[in-house]
Scaffold this motif. Structure first.
Motif, PDB file in Angstrom:
ATOM      1  N   ALA A 168     -10.843  13.356  32.462  1.00  0.00           N
ATOM      2  CA  ALA A 168     -11.047  14.225  31.346  1.00  0.00           C
ATOM      3  C   ALA A 168      -9.763  15.195  31.207  1.00  0.00           C
ATOM      4  CB  ALA A 168     -12.233  15.140  31.298  1.00  0.00           C
ATOM      5  N   PRO A 169      -9.665  15.728  29.805  1.00  0.00           N
ATOM      6  CA  PRO A 169      -8.552  16.668  29.615  1.00  0.00           C
ATOM      7  C   PRO A 169      -8.585  17.784  30.454  1.00  0.00           C
ATOM      8  CG  PRO A 169      -9.325  15.618  27.600  1.00  0.00           C
ATOM      9  CD  PRO A 169     -10.269  15.129  28.720  1.00  0.00           C
ATOM     10  N   LYS A 170      -7.584  18.449  31.029  1.00  0.00           N
ATOM     11  CA  LYS A 170      -7.899  19.663  31.430  1.00  0.00           C
ATOM     12  C   LYS A 170      -7.649  20.900  30.819  1.00  0.00           C
ATOM     13  CE  LYS A 170      -7.356  17.034  35.572  1.00  0.00           C
ATOM     14  NZ  LYS A 170      -7.237  15.780  34.531  1.00  0.00           N
ATOM     15  N   ASP A 171      -8.668  20.927  30.049  1.00  0.00           N
ATOM     16  CA  ASP A 171      -8.630  22.002  28.842  1.00  0.00           C
ATOM     17  C   ASP A 171      -9.849  23.007  29.466  1.00  0.00           C
ATOM     18  OD1 ASP A 171     -11.069  20.556  28.416  1.00  0.00           O
ATOM     19  OD2 ASP A 171     -10.500  19.693  26.602  1.00  0.00           O
ATOM     20  N   GLU A 172     -10.060  23.977  28.576  1.00  0.00           N
ATOM     21  CA  GLU A 172     -11.229  25.008  29.035  1.00  0.00           C
ATOM     22  C   GLU A 172     -12.255  24.638  29.233  1.00  0.00           C
ATOM     23  OE1 GLU A 172     -12.457  29.622  27.551  1.00  0.00           O
ATOM     24  OE2 GLU A 172     -10.848  28.546  26.357  1.00  0.00           O
ATOM     25  N   ALA A 173     -13.029  23.753  28.205  1.00  0.00           N
ATOM     26  CA  ALA A 173     -14.273  23.258  28.210  1.00  0.00           C
ATOM     27  C   ALA A 173     -14.612  22.273  29.474  1.00  0.00           C
ATOM     28  CB  ALA A 173     -14.535  22.434  27.208  1.00  0.00           C
TER      29      ALA A 173
END
Length: 266
Positions: A168-173
């Protein structure tokens, strides 16, 4: 003699094409055309020789890079092996230290993570040092900050594993979701991600990688040798065994008088 002649012709051609020092008499147009024709003829008559020259140059360049890395490892040994801020896995008192530079968005890093981790844990006598090298974008930096912040709550390896397993993307969520599943204090994690000591460690790891000539991830230091690129489980175990064998062998000759033996990694 042919190879010397060929190198001489190519050298003249380079000088003719790139000369910008007007204190020297440049080749005139006729001479330049003659050199170009000589080079063209040499390339046509000696294609194998040209290839051998290029291969020799590549070997020389690779050897120079290896020598520079070796010197940098000796100069920066304390930071490589014994930076107290660097996370560690395996046996902290192991008889060999392995260091990895990695990026959480690196597919090769993800591919080698479990084989290498399993080899470390199965061996039981390897000290494994993590060096964050986030070079694949801002999300890599964000993930690195989160992993190091998780370390402040005693769960660096667990968070590192979750990041390596995630596509998954390494974003805040997604980072928040990982932290929650691992039972971390999310508010503390986010605050710690911006702490000065984490910023300093990331900058130090990046600077160290550049000093060592790490051009991509993953890159390993196994004992006292540098290995750029991915390592499979069998190759990793072989390198560990080779270091231990070499370390166990008696020195070929005593050190010269007045000299001390060089310090060795674990």
């Amino acid at each position: 003699m042919k190879s010397i002649r060929l190198f001489a012709i190519l050298a003249i051609a380079v000088l003719a094409a790139g000369c910008t020092d007007h204190s020297q008499d440049p080749l005139n147009q006729t001479q330049t055309n003659q050199v170009k024709e000589m080079v063209k003829q040499a390339l046509q008559e000696n294609p194998k020789m040209v290839m051998e020259a290029l291969q020799a140059y590549q070997r020389q360049t690779q050897q120079e890079a290896a020598d520079n890395t070796k010197k940098a490892m000796q100069t920066n040994a304390a930071e490589i092996y014994n930076n107290p801020a660097s996370p560690v896995m395996g046996n902290p008192n192991g008889n060999i230290t392995v260091v990895e530079f990695f990026d959480y968005n690196c597919g090769y890093c993800k591919a080698v993570f479990h084989p290498v981790r399993d080899a470390v844990l199965q061996d039981g006598n390897i000290r494994f040092v993590f060096k964050e090298y986030p070079i694949l974008g801002e999300s890599s930096v964000y993930a690195t900050k989160a992993a190091l912040a998780a370390g402040k709550q005693g769960k660096y390896v667990e968070f590192h594993t979750a990041l390596m397993d995630s596509r998954a993307p390494k974003d805040e969520a997604n980072i928040t979701d990982m932290a929650t599943k691992l039972g971390l204090d999310v508010n503390r994690l986010k605050a710690d991600m911006n702490s000065p000591d984490i910023q300093q460690l990331i900058q130090a790891d990046i600077a160290l990688a550049q000093k060592l000539g790490v051009n991509g991830t993953p890159a390993f230091i196994v004992g006292d040798k540098f290995y750029p690129g991915a390592l499979g489980a069998d190759e990793f175990k072989k390198l560990v065994d080779e270091f231990r064998t070499a370390k166990a062998e008696p020195a070929a000759a005593p050190a010269a008088a007045g000299t001390a033996p060089a310090p060795q990694p674990n």
